[in-house]
Design a protein around this motif. Structure first.
Motif, PDB file in Angstrom:
ATOM      1  N   GLU A  95       1.108  -1.402   0.092  1.00 43.82           N
ATOM      2  CA  GLU A  95       0.267   0.072  -0.365  1.00 43.82           C
ATOM      3  C   GLU A  95       0.777   1.289   0.431  1.00 43.82           C
ATOM      4  O   GLU A  95       1.017   1.931  -1.136  1.00 43.82           O
ATOM      5  CB  GLU A  95      -1.129  -0.388   0.949  1.00 43.82           C
ATOM      6  N   GLY A 152      -4.103  -8.631   4.102  1.00 44.96           N
ATOM      7  CA  GLY A 152      -4.409  -9.498   3.381  1.00 44.96           C
ATOM      8  C   GLY A 152      -5.707  -9.784   4.290  1.00 44.96           C
ATOM      9  O   GLY A 152      -5.817 -10.405   5.172  1.00 44.96           O
ATOM     10  N   SER A 153      -6.419 -11.477   3.721  1.00 44.94           N
ATOM     11  CA  SER A 153      -7.819 -11.581   4.442  1.00 44.94           C
ATOM     12  C   SER A 153      -7.729 -13.370   4.335  1.00 44.94           C
ATOM     13  O   SER A 153      -8.015 -13.793   3.199  1.00 44.94           O
ATOM     14  CB  SER A 153      -8.868 -11.179   3.195  1.00 44.94           C
ATOM     15  N   ASP A 156     -10.983 -14.727   4.145  1.00 43.93           N
ATOM     16  CA  ASP A 156     -11.529 -15.147   2.145  1.00 43.93           C
ATOM     17  C   ASP A 156     -11.018 -16.619   2.156  1.00 43.93           C
ATOM     18  O   ASP A 156     -11.113 -17.436   0.884  1.00 43.93           O
ATOM     19  CB  ASP A 156     -10.633 -14.458   1.367  1.00 43.93           C
ATOM     20  N   GLU A 186      -3.912 -10.754  -9.874  1.00 47.05           N
ATOM     21  CA  GLU A 186      -3.806  -9.645  -9.145  1.00 47.05           C
ATOM     22  C   GLU A 186      -4.654 -10.683  -7.932  1.00 47.05           C
ATOM     23  O   GLU A 186      -4.402 -10.822  -6.451  1.00 47.05           O
ATOM     24  CB  GLU A 186      -5.337  -9.212  -9.583  1.00 47.05           C
ATOM     25  N   VAL A 187      -5.320 -11.692  -8.559  1.00 44.22           N
ATOM     26  CA  VAL A 187      -5.911 -13.130  -7.625  1.00 44.22           C
ATOM     27  C   VAL A 187      -4.921 -13.290  -7.043  1.00 44.22           C
ATOM     28  O   VAL A 187      -4.877 -13.564  -5.779  1.00 44.22           O
ATOM     29  CB  VAL A 187      -6.682 -13.705  -8.372  1.00 44.22           C
ATOM     30  N   GLU A 190      -3.265 -11.169  -3.939  1.00 40.28           N
ATOM     31  CA  GLU A 190      -4.163 -10.925  -3.051  1.00 40.28           C
ATOM     32  C   GLU A 190      -4.209 -12.271  -1.988  1.00 40.28           C
ATOM     33  O   GLU A 190      -4.086 -12.096  -0.795  1.00 40.28           O
ATOM     34  CB  GLU A 190      -5.421 -10.618  -3.388  1.00 40.28           C
ATOM     35  N   ARG A 193      -1.178 -13.164  -0.104  1.00 40.06           N
ATOM     36  CA  ARG A 193      -0.252 -12.552   0.577  1.00 40.06           C
ATOM     37  C   ARG A 193      -1.017 -12.893   2.466  1.00 40.06           C
ATOM     38  O   ARG A 193      -0.358 -12.080   3.168  1.00 40.06           O
ATOM     39  CB  ARG A 193      -0.394 -10.779   0.721  1.00 40.06           C
ATOM     40  N   ALA A 194      -1.869 -12.662   1.773  1.00 46.57           N
ATOM     41  CA  ALA A 194      -3.189 -13.410   3.232  1.00 46.57           C
ATOM     42  C   ALA A 194      -1.815 -14.418   4.189  1.00 46.57           C
ATOM     43  O   ALA A 194      -2.654 -14.616   5.569  1.00 46.57           O
ATOM     44  CB  ALA A 194      -3.705 -13.822   3.710  1.00 46.57           C
TER      45      ALA A 194
END
Length: 349
Positions: A95, A152-153, A156, A186-187, A190, A193-194
């Motif tokens: 970020e 990160g989630s 999810d 992108e997927v 995401e 990183r979680a």
């Protein structure tokens, strides 16, 4: 180390009206090896490739952050169709560097010269701030690394894999090699990183290699790591069993444990208990991602405390296989605790 001292370099890649993609400038310097990797990562050289406005990754212990832009009229860039601004750094903080790259991109789009970008880069290095009325401002202290770790989630991840999340948890606890496949960058970024947040007690995102190409240099660099989470957009990686202990096929929601890792990754009653705990925490609608991470971390610390309590003071607080056997744990639990002690450097060799 001051936050501003974490940056290593600034670079610029351009794609011109003849469809040639070239490094055009960097400050202070980037090695030829890293330039080649970053040229591949920015994707500008590929025909009909989707433009990735921002992506990040790691190569040879250097983090890279790339913002790519399609040139829009009116602009000072007459013979350029696209360009990528590349920042390399010692720290993981997507970020922070996405925000900085946006400011740098606007500067280059407006002036068509890297001079203003270099001035902005030096301003951040020396003062921690880059201010511009027309191109936006960037303040380095606005970006805490802890927020990057929490971005990160895990909810999810658990939502997609349910009880099988315990396989990922076990692999990371034992410092195994996890390879994740998805065709969309992108997927991939995401999701991968979680995963280090599953082992929050280590707070170690250096294990993350979210965007790796099947290239000899990149793969050799990856193989030097003890354990990792590596992302690939090429399904061919599924056939490279030398690269993984656990393979995650995201589009198919499938997790495969390699033959070589099956003994260390054998599941038992303890794994089932931890798996249910993770599932319960993640499925709680009132639970934020940060709370899920905290709950899993508390559970992990319980396991590690119990493990450390078994360590023999006469053996310099190290654990031996004999000590574990004296406890008469079920085979899968004994096996997991033995490999975990090795991963946490609690094992007496």
């Amino acid at each position: 180390m001051a936050a501003s001292e974490l940056m290593r370099s600034l670079g610029l890649i351009e794609k011109d009206v003849n469809a040639d993609t070239l490094w055009v400038w960097c400050y202070p310097s980037i090695t030829a090896d890293l330039r080649e990797v970053l040229l591949r990562k920015c994707c500008l050289a590929l025909e009909n490739q989707l433009l990735h406005t921002f992506l990040f990754g790691q190569y040879c212990r250097t983090w890279y952050y790339i913002s790519s832009v399609e040139v829009q009229e009116p602009t000072a860039l007459k013979k350029v169709t696209h360009f990528s601004v590349v920042v390399t750094a010692k720290d993981f903080n997507p970020e922070k560097y996405a925000a900085f790259c946006r400011v740098l991109c606007r500067m280059y789009m407006k002036h068509g010269s890297p001079v203003e970008m270099m001035e902005g880069y030096i301003a951040v290095l020396t003062k921690g701030i880059c201010q511009s009325d027309e191109n936006g401002s960037f303040l380095i202290k606005d970006y805490d690394v802890r927020k990057a770790y929490l971005a990160g989630s895990l909810k999810d991840v658990v939502s997609q894999f349910g009880m099988e999340t315990i396989i990922l948890y076990t692999a990371l606890m034992l410092k195994k090699r996890v390879v994740v496949y998805h065709p969309r960058i992108e997927v991939l970024l995401e999701f991968t990183r979680a995963l280090p947040a599953l082992v929050w007690h280590r707070k170690d995102w250096s294990i993350l290699h979210p965007f790796v190409h099947i290239d000899n240099n990149e793969l050799e660099n990856l193989k030097l790591c003890t354990g990792y989470v590596a992302g690939f957009v090429d399904l061919e990686v599924r056939d490279r069993s030398d690269l993984f202990d656990v393979f995650v096929n995201l589009p198919e929601s499938e997790i495969i444990v390699s033959q070589n890792a099956k003994e260390a990754m054998a599941m038992g009653k303890l794994h089932k208990e931890i798996g249910h705990f993770i599932l319960q925490a993640a499925e709680d609608a009132d639970c934020t991602d940060a709370q899920v991470i905290k709950d899993i971390s508390v559970k992990t610390k319980e396991i590690l405390s119990n493990l450390m309590s078994l360590a023999d003071e006469e053996e310099n607080s190290r654990l031996t296989l004999e000590t574990l056997k004296q406890r008469h744990y079920p085979p899968a639990t004994e096996n997991f605790l033995f490999h975990l002690a090795a991963a946490e450097q609690l094992l007496k060799i």
